[in-house]
Design a protein around this motif. Structure first.
Motif, PDB file in Angstrom:
ATOM      1  N   HIS A 299       0.830  -1.211   0.000  1.00  0.00           N
ATOM      2  CA  HIS A 299       0.000   0.000   0.000  1.00  0.00           C
ATOM      3  C   HIS A 299       0.863   1.260   0.000  1.00  0.00           C
ATOM      4  N   SER A 300       1.878   1.299   0.856  1.00  0.00           N
ATOM      5  CA  SER A 300       2.701   2.508   0.940  1.00  0.00           C
ATOM      6  C   SER A 300       3.606   2.665  -0.281  1.00  0.00           C
ATOM      7  N   ALA A 301       4.026   1.555  -0.871  1.00  0.00           N
ATOM      8  CA  ALA A 301       4.780   1.644  -2.124  1.00  0.00           C
ATOM      9  C   ALA A 301       3.918   2.244  -3.224  1.00  0.00           C
ATOM     10  N   ALA A 302       2.631   1.867  -3.248  1.00  0.00           N
ATOM     11  CA  ALA A 302       1.715   2.447  -4.238  1.00  0.00           C
ATOM     12  C   ALA A 302       1.550   3.944  -4.012  1.00  0.00           C
ATOM     13  N   LEU A 303       1.488   4.381  -2.744  1.00  0.00           N
ATOM     14  CA  LEU A 303       1.386   5.806  -2.450  1.00  0.00           C
ATOM     15  C   LEU A 303       2.630   6.554  -2.912  1.00  0.00           C
ATOM     16  N   SER A 304       3.807   5.964  -2.688  1.00  0.00           N
ATOM     17  CA  SER A 304       5.039   6.608  -3.144  1.00  0.00           C
ATOM     18  C   SER A 304       5.086   6.704  -4.662  1.00  0.00           C
ATOM     19  N   SER A 305       4.662   5.645  -5.346  1.00  0.00           N
ATOM     20  CA  SER A 305       4.689   5.669  -6.813  1.00  0.00           C
ATOM     21  C   SER A 305       3.668   6.653  -7.366  1.00  0.00           C
ATOM     22  N   ALA A 306       2.572   6.893  -6.624  1.00  0.00           N
ATOM     23  CA  ALA A 306       1.550   7.837  -7.083  1.00  0.00           C
ATOM     24  C   ALA A 306       2.060   9.273  -7.114  1.00  0.00           C
ATOM     25  N   LEU A 307       3.151   9.547  -6.403  1.00  0.00           N
ATOM     26  CA  LEU A 307       3.752  10.881  -6.449  1.00  0.00           C
ATOM     27  C   LEU A 307       4.477  11.121  -7.769  1.00  0.00           C
ATOM     28  N   PHE A 308       4.835  10.028  -8.467  1.00  0.00           N
ATOM     29  CA  PHE A 308       5.523  10.134  -9.757  1.00  0.00           C
ATOM     30  C   PHE A 308       4.588   9.874 -10.929  1.00  0.00           C
ATOM     31  N   ILE A 309       3.636   8.965 -10.721  1.00  0.00           N
ATOM     32  CA  ILE A 309       2.752   8.540 -11.808  1.00  0.00           C
ATOM     33  C   ILE A 309       1.349   9.056 -11.508  1.00  0.00           C
ATOM     34  N   PRO A 310       0.807   9.922 -12.327  1.00  0.00           N
ATOM     35  CA  PRO A 310      -0.511  10.522 -12.042  1.00  0.00           C
ATOM     36  C   PRO A 310      -1.664   9.546 -12.267  1.00  0.00           C
ATOM     37  N   ARG A 311      -1.725   8.534 -11.424  1.00  0.00           N
ATOM     38  CA  ARG A 311      -2.808   7.555 -11.504  1.00  0.00           C
ATOM     39  C   ARG A 311      -3.415   7.367 -10.120  1.00  0.00           C
ATOM     40  N   GLN A 312      -4.593   6.756 -10.073  1.00  0.00           N
ATOM     41  CA  GLN A 312      -5.184   6.445  -8.789  1.00  0.00           C
ATOM     42  C   GLN A 312      -4.420   5.310  -8.121  1.00  0.00           C
ATOM     43  N   VAL A 313      -4.635   5.165  -6.812  1.00  0.00           N
ATOM     44  CA  VAL A 313      -3.810   4.268  -6.022  1.00  0.00           C
ATOM     45  C   VAL A 313      -4.093   2.797  -6.312  1.00  0.00           C
ATOM     46  N   LYS A 314      -5.349   2.424  -6.586  1.00  0.00           N
ATOM     47  CA  LYS A 314      -5.678   1.002  -6.749  1.00  0.00           C
ATOM     48  C   LYS A 314      -4.939   0.331  -7.908  1.00  0.00           C
ATOM     49  N   PRO A 315      -4.913   0.916  -9.115  1.00  0.00           N
ATOM     50  CA  PRO A 315      -4.141   0.262 -10.187  1.00  0.00           C
ATOM     51  C   PRO A 315      -2.657   0.130  -9.839  1.00  0.00           C
ATOM     52  N   LEU A 316      -2.102   1.141  -9.176  1.00  0.00           N
ATOM     53  CA  LEU A 316      -0.699   1.080  -8.773  1.00  0.00           C
ATOM     54  C   LEU A 316      -0.488  -0.001  -7.722  1.00  0.00           C
ATOM     55  N   THR A 317      -1.457  -0.163  -6.827  1.00  0.00           N
ATOM     56  CA  THR A 317      -1.376  -1.216  -5.811  1.00  0.00           C
ATOM     57  C   THR A 317      -1.319  -2.590  -6.459  1.00  0.00           C
ATOM     58  N   LEU A 318      -2.144  -2.810  -7.468  1.00  0.00           N
ATOM     59  CA  LEU A 318      -2.155  -4.088  -8.176  1.00  0.00           C
ATOM     60  C   LEU A 318      -0.815  -4.355  -8.850  1.00  0.00           C
ATOM     61  N   ILE A 319      -0.244  -3.333  -9.467  1.00  0.00           N
ATOM     62  CA  ILE A 319       1.048  -3.484 -10.143  1.00  0.00           C
ATOM     63  C   ILE A 319       2.154  -3.776  -9.135  1.00  0.00           C
ATOM     64  N   ILE A 320       2.185  -3.018  -8.021  1.00  0.00           N
ATOM     65  CA  ILE A 320       3.218  -3.215  -7.000  1.00  0.00           C
ATOM     66  C   ILE A 320       3.107  -4.605  -6.399  1.00  0.00           C
ATOM     67  N   GLY A 321       1.872  -5.048  -6.104  1.00  0.00           N
ATOM     68  CA  GLY A 321       1.693  -6.386  -5.547  1.00  0.00           C
ATOM     69  C   GLY A 321       2.196  -7.467  -6.479  1.00  0.00           C
ATOM     70  N   LEU A 322       1.937  -7.314  -7.778  1.00  0.00           N
ATOM     71  CA  LEU A 322       2.417  -8.288  -8.760  1.00  0.00           C
ATOM     72  C   LEU A 322       3.944  -8.298  -8.826  1.00  0.00           C
ATOM     73  N   ILE A 323       4.546  -7.117  -8.792  1.00  0.00           N
ATOM     74  CA  ILE A 323       6.009  -7.028  -8.838  1.00  0.00           C
ATOM     75  C   ILE A 323       6.629  -7.719  -7.622  1.00  0.00           C
ATOM     76  N   CYS A 324       6.080  -7.445  -6.424  1.00  0.00           N
ATOM     77  CA  CYS A 324       6.601  -8.065  -5.199  1.00  0.00           C
ATOM     78  C   CYS A 324       6.505  -9.583  -5.275  1.00  0.00           C
ATOM     79  N   THR A 325       5.390 -10.075  -5.775  1.00  0.00           N
ATOM     80  CA  THR A 325       5.191 -11.518  -5.866  1.00  0.00           C
ATOM     81  C   THR A 325       6.136 -12.145  -6.875  1.00  0.00           C
ATOM     82  N   LEU A 326       6.319 -11.503  -8.016  1.00  0.00           N
ATOM     83  CA  LEU A 326       7.242 -12.026  -9.028  1.00  0.00           C
ATOM     84  C   LEU A 326       8.673 -12.062  -8.504  1.00  0.00           C
ATOM     85  N   ILE A 327       9.075 -11.009  -7.777  1.00  0.00           N
ATOM     86  CA  ILE A 327      10.425 -10.988  -7.209  1.00  0.00           C
ATOM     87  C   ILE A 327      10.592 -12.131  -6.211  1.00  0.00           C
ATOM     88  N   ALA A 328       9.591 -12.303  -5.318  1.00  0.00           N
ATOM     89  CA  ALA A 328       9.669 -13.384  -4.336  1.00  0.00           C
ATOM     90  C   ALA A 328       9.707 -14.753  -5.001  1.00  0.00           C
TER      91      ALA A 328
END
Length: 425
Positions: A299-328
């Motif tokens: 959630h907080s990673a999505a908030l940080s990314s929203a400061l750079f990418i002018p999008r709402q938080v939910k789509p960014l949350t989905l992307i961040i969650g997918l990235i974290c899972t792929l890395i793991a």
């Protein structure tokens, strides 16, 4: 609630301030109950002994939790997320630097949380069902926990805190902690543990530094939640009480189990010992709760990314969650541990600057932040980072977290007072 309520630069209004001290207590008690906290206690006790490590855990927890709760007040006062509120100290352009660093570290730590949950779940499944069971498959648990943490983050913290944690989640965690404590009391030799001396490999100050750094690792996130508080007092007391009780209890248990059943701070050996305590049920409850740590990172990673990418938080949350899972799932995270710790080390002196600016320079007032970059704040921050690295390299027995925070904060205060003096002349 509308999705844009979580926009990082949105100033929260009175109608959005819905979290009381019980909500914050539940949240931070939950975040203090984690596998990483257990393992931190297991690192301390072999080198320091049980009694000395208890003193280090108590002192370090008090100091770290006080600083964490004070940082939470900043989130309430500004009504903005932690990274958005950096603009008041560093300027609007300057705030992008910690926001980017925070995004990188939270993606990494989100993946680490998934890995820790995966390893613990695979171990429990193998002990209960056999190593050949499909439920002992690490990849399966990686995706289950990654999807679960992302789903919680998509729902938003307000609903999760009020509907899950406060109503029944905290009681499950209290049961798990009490169950582990009772199991240790019944089956461990408490008198032998209390008399156990450490091997001297870890000085007291360094042990305190480890404990403090565990609490301060949440500094870049806490404002994301306390900005929804009903009052500064409730935000402060709920955060302080919840995280202090949870982390203190977990670290002491981790240290005691390490001495009783492991003999060292090996993470896998500790998990084996815990999985055998009380049929592994308390560990299972803690494991379920661990999703909240990953959720907070996502959630907080999505908030940080929203400061750079002018999008709402939910789509960014989905992307961040997918990235974290792929890395793991795919990346051997041990290769990146030192890099993540290096990024994390910059936030201790940074919040020395932020705390000094908010409480001592601006005295909790929030004038419009400057559009550019505050060189005064950056100078103090860079000096604090240098102090941290110097102490870590040459004087590890002293500890680096608290000294770097204090030096950066005092330097920033001195530069601010000098600037005020020159302006008045």
């Amino acid at each position: 609630m509308k999705n844009n309520i979580y926009a990082p630069d949105r100033i929260i209004t009175e109608t959005d301030r819905v979290l009381g001290w019980r909500d914050f207590f539940s949240l931070w008690f939950s975040l203090g109950i984690g596998l990483a906290v257990l393992q931190a206690g297991a690192v301390l006790s072999p080198g320091m002994g049980m009694v000395t490590s208890f003193y280090a855990i108590t002192l370090g927890s008090l100091l770290g939790c006080l600083l964490l709760a004070l940082a939470g007040v900043i989130g309430f006062d500004t009504g903005r997320s932690s990274m958005a509120s950096m603009a008041y100290s560093l300027g609007k352009k300057g705030a992008s630097v910690p926001a980017l660093l925070n995004l990188l570290q939270l993606i990494g730590w989100g993946a680490f949380e998934i890995v820790m949950m995966r390893d613990a779940a695979s171990l429990l499944a193998a002990r209960a069902l056999g190593s050949q069971s499909i439920w002992a498959n690490a990849a399966l648990w990686t995706w289950l926990f990654g999807i679960g943490a992302t789903a919680i983050a998509l729902g938003g913290p307000l609903a999760f805190i009020r509907l899950v944690l406060r109503r029944w989640g905290i009681y499950l965690l209290l049961i798990a902690c009490a169950w582990l404590s009772l199991s240790l009391w019944r089956h461990g030799d408490i008198h032998r543990l209390a008399a156990a001396a450490g091997n001297g490999s870890l000085p007291f100050a360094a042990g305190c530094d480890i404990v403090i750094s565990m609490a301060l690792s949440w500094l870049p996130l806490i404002g994301d939640y306390t900005r929804f508080g009903k009052s500064a007092r409730q935000s402060f007391l709920g955060t302080l009480g919840g995280y202090l009780l949870g982390s203190l209890w977990m670290m002491v248990l981790g240290g005691a189990y390490a001495l009783a059943y492991v003999g060292n701070g090996d993470a896998n050996a500790l998990l084996v010992a815990l999985s055998g305590a009380a049929l592994g049920i308390p560990l299972l409850l803690i494991l379920i709760d661990e999703n909240e740590n990953a959720f907070a990172d996502i959630h907080s990673a999505a908030l940080s990314s929203a400061l750079f990418i002018p999008r709402q938080v939910k789509p960014l949350t989905l992307i961040i969650g997918l990235i974290c899972t792929l890395i793991a799932w795919q990346v051997p995270l041990s290769q990146y541990e030192n890099f993540l710790l290096l990024i994390g080390s910059v936030f201790s002196p940074l919040f020395g600057v932020v705390l000094a600016e908010h409480f001592l320079v601006r005295r909790r007032r929030n004038p419009a932040p400057g559009a550019g970059l505050s060189w005064r704040a950056f100078a103090a921050w860079i000096v604090g980072i240098a102090v941290y690295q110097l102490l870590l390299r040459d004087y590890p027995q002293v500890g680096a977290t608290l000294p770097s925070l204090l030096i950066a904060g005092l330097l920033h205060l001195g530069l601010a007072r000098r600037g005020e003096f020159n302006s008045a002349r």
